[in-house]
Design an enzyme around this catalytic site. Structure first.
Site, PDB file in Angstrom:
ATOM      1  N   ASN A   6      19.760  -9.882   6.520  1.00 46.04           N
ATOM      2  CA  ASN A   6      18.930  -9.870   7.722  1.00 46.04           C
ATOM      3  C   ASN A   6      19.211 -11.172   8.466  1.00 46.04           C
ATOM      4  O   ASN A   6      18.733 -12.231   8.073  1.00 46.04           O
ATOM      5  CB  ASN A   6      17.456  -9.760   7.307  1.00 46.04           C
ATOM      6  CG  ASN A   6      16.508  -9.807   8.498  1.00 46.04           C
ATOM      7  OD1 ASN A   6      16.948  -9.816   9.648  1.00 46.04           O
ATOM      8  ND2 ASN A   6      15.217  -9.843   8.214  1.00 46.04           N
ATOM      9  N   LEU A   7      19.998 -11.082   9.524  1.00 38.62           N
ATOM     10  CA  LEU A   7      20.426 -12.309  10.233  1.00 38.62           C
ATOM     11  C   LEU A   7      19.339 -12.836  11.175  1.00 38.62           C
ATOM     12  O   LEU A   7      19.482 -13.912  11.739  1.00 38.62           O
ATOM     13  CB  LEU A   7      21.724 -12.036  11.009  1.00 38.62           C
ATOM     14  CG  LEU A   7      22.916 -11.534  10.155  1.00 38.62           C
ATOM     15  CD1 LEU A   7      24.133 -11.277  11.046  1.00 38.62           C
ATOM     16  CD2 LEU A   7      23.273 -12.520   9.059  1.00 38.62           C
ATOM     17  N   LYS A   8      18.286 -12.049  11.341  1.00 37.27           N
ATOM     18  CA  LYS A   8      17.142 -12.442  12.197  1.00 37.27           C
ATOM     19  C   LYS A   8      17.623 -12.896  13.581  1.00 37.27           C
ATOM     20  O   LYS A   8      18.542 -12.304  14.125  1.00 37.27           O
ATOM     21  CB  LYS A   8      16.293 -13.499  11.480  1.00 37.27           C
ATOM     22  CG  LYS A   8      15.881 -13.023  10.084  1.00 37.27           C
ATOM     23  CD  LYS A   8      14.812 -13.847   9.441  1.00 37.27           C
ATOM     24  CE  LYS A   8      14.498 -13.271   8.061  1.00 37.27           C
ATOM     25  NZ  LYS A   8      13.415 -13.953   7.380  1.00 37.27           N
ATOM     26  N   HIS A  88       9.273  -5.073   8.693  1.00 36.30           N
ATOM     27  CA  HIS A  88       9.522  -6.433   8.195  1.00 36.30           C
ATOM     28  C   HIS A  88       8.301  -7.317   8.447  1.00 36.30           C
ATOM     29  O   HIS A  88       7.617  -7.171   9.460  1.00 36.30           O
ATOM     30  CB  HIS A  88      10.757  -7.026   8.873  1.00 36.30           C
ATOM     31  CG  HIS A  88      11.168  -8.325   8.250  1.00 36.30           C
ATOM     32  ND1 HIS A  88      10.623  -9.526   8.630  1.00 36.30           N
ATOM     33  CD2 HIS A  88      12.019  -8.602   7.236  1.00 36.30           C
ATOM     34  CE1 HIS A  88      11.140 -10.488   7.885  1.00 36.30           C
ATOM     35  NE2 HIS A  88      11.986  -9.958   7.028  1.00 36.30           N
ATOM     36  N   GLU A 157       9.063  -7.537  -0.181  1.00 29.57           N
ATOM     37  CA  GLU A 157       9.265  -8.927   0.224  1.00 29.57           C
ATOM     38  C   GLU A 157       7.915  -9.628   0.339  1.00 29.57           C
ATOM     39  O   GLU A 157       7.218  -9.470   1.352  1.00 29.57           O
ATOM     40  CB  GLU A 157       9.954  -8.980   1.593  1.00 29.57           C
ATOM     41  CG  GLU A 157      11.315  -8.333   1.638  1.00 29.57           C
ATOM     42  CD  GLU A 157      12.125  -8.844   2.814  1.00 29.57           C
ATOM     43  OE1 GLU A 157      13.161  -9.466   2.577  1.00 29.57           O
ATOM     44  OE2 GLU A 157      11.704  -8.651   3.960  1.00 29.57           O
ATOM     45  N   GLY A 163      11.704 -17.198   3.448  1.00 27.37           N
ATOM     46  CA  GLY A 163      12.107 -18.429   4.127  1.00 27.37           C
ATOM     47  C   GLY A 163      11.463 -19.693   3.586  1.00 27.37           C
ATOM     48  O   GLY A 163      11.534 -20.754   4.211  1.00 27.37           O
TER      49      GLY A 163
HETATM   50  P1  PGA Z   1      14.712 -15.173   3.311  1.00 29.83           P
HETATM   51  O1  PGA Z   1      14.274 -13.901   4.202  1.00 29.83           O
HETATM   52  O2  PGA Z   1      15.845 -14.702   2.432  1.00 29.83           O
HETATM   53  O3  PGA Z   1      15.137 -16.210   4.302  1.00 29.83           O
HETATM   54  O4  PGA Z   1      13.536 -15.566   2.512  1.00 29.83           O
HETATM   55  C1  PGA Z   1      14.253 -12.603   3.675  1.00 29.83           C
HETATM   56  C2  PGA Z   1      13.815 -11.626   4.742  1.00 29.83           C
HETATM   57  O5  PGA Z   1      13.001 -11.989   5.600  1.00 29.83           O
HETATM   58  O6  PGA Z   1      14.271 -10.467   4.741  1.00 29.83           O
END
Ligand code: PGA
Length: 235
Positions: A6-8, A88, A157, A163
């Site tokens: 997930n590159l956001k 998400h 998640e 994060g």
């Molecule tokens: P992260 O994010 O690996 O930076 O914790 C995961 C996500 O939000 O899918």
């Protein structure tokens, strides 16, 4: 296994193109049999042929129309996108999407046969409030969702692990995943601070079918390495 990035809101269109091409070359060179998904920013979506499956991080439940700032199926079709991330935690908690709207979106993209990566997970205060509350919270994220949908992938998640560098213990992941497996037989990913140093032990867990990686997926060499670790596990 399913290894998803997930590159956001990161990487430009040019950088994303380079990312996907490098990843594709790696998977080919390593004869990878993993299911590898990449979710770029909407403005970086592009057509791609090969092993890497490119999906949308978000889209509106519409073909087209007057929804300023949103993206519909018409725009996804231009790039052959048939995979979408729904529910998400950042869409739920930062952008304020309700379960009702998420379920509507799920249903819309299900009717179109999209592969849906559907995310669930609890904030820290809910986890701290005890097991019963936590399950009640997570159960509510299944309301209106067809758990028998054939193109469904679920990602657990925990919001507090996204994060932050924090992760639940392996025992906690396993026991929660075992409970979620009772709700749906869809492949179940773990997400939240997955990185090169912990991916192997997470993937090795019995009820983990893959991972959804955010921050640590941004460096293509690292993410490629993660697909290789999955390949070596031969699960
Ligand atoms: P992260 O994010 O690996 O930076 O914790 C995961 C996500 O939000 O899918």
């Amino acid at each position: 296994m399913i290894i998803a990035a997930n590159l956001k809101t990161n990487l430009t269109r040019v950088q994303t193109l380079e990312y996907v091409n490098k990843l594709e070359a790696f998977l080919t060179a390593n004869n990878s049999s993993q299911e590898v998904l990449v979710f770029p920013a909407t403005s970086s979506l592009n057509t791609h042929a090969g092993k890497v499956i490119v999906g949308a991080q978000n889209a509106y439940p519409t073909t087209n129309g007057a929804f300023t700032g949103e993206t519909g199926v018409e725009q996804l079709n231009e790039f052959g996108i048939k995979t979408i991330l729904i529910g998400h935690s950042e869409r739920r908690h930062v952008l304020g999407e309700t379960q009702q709207f998420i379920a509507q979106k799920f249903d819309f993209y299900k009717q179109l046969g999209f592969k849906i990566v559907y995310c669930v997970g609890e904030p820290l205060e809910i986890r701290k409030s005890g097991e019963a509350n936590m399950m009640e919270y997570i159960n509510a994220q299944y309301v209106g969702i067809d758990v028998h949908y054939e193109n469904l992938i679920i990602a657990y998640e925990p919001v507090w692990a996204i994060g932050t560098g924090l992760t639940p213990t392996l025992e906690d992941i396993e026991s929660l995943h075992a409970k979620l497996k009772e709700k749906s037989t869809a492949p179940l990913l773990y997400g939240g601070s997955v990185k090169l140093s912990n991916i192997e032990e997470v993937l090795a867990l019995k009820s983990v079918d893959g991972v959804l990686v955010g921050g640590a997926s941004l460096i293509v060499e690292d993410f490629s390495q993660m697909t290789a670790i999955a390949q070596n596990l031969q699960k």
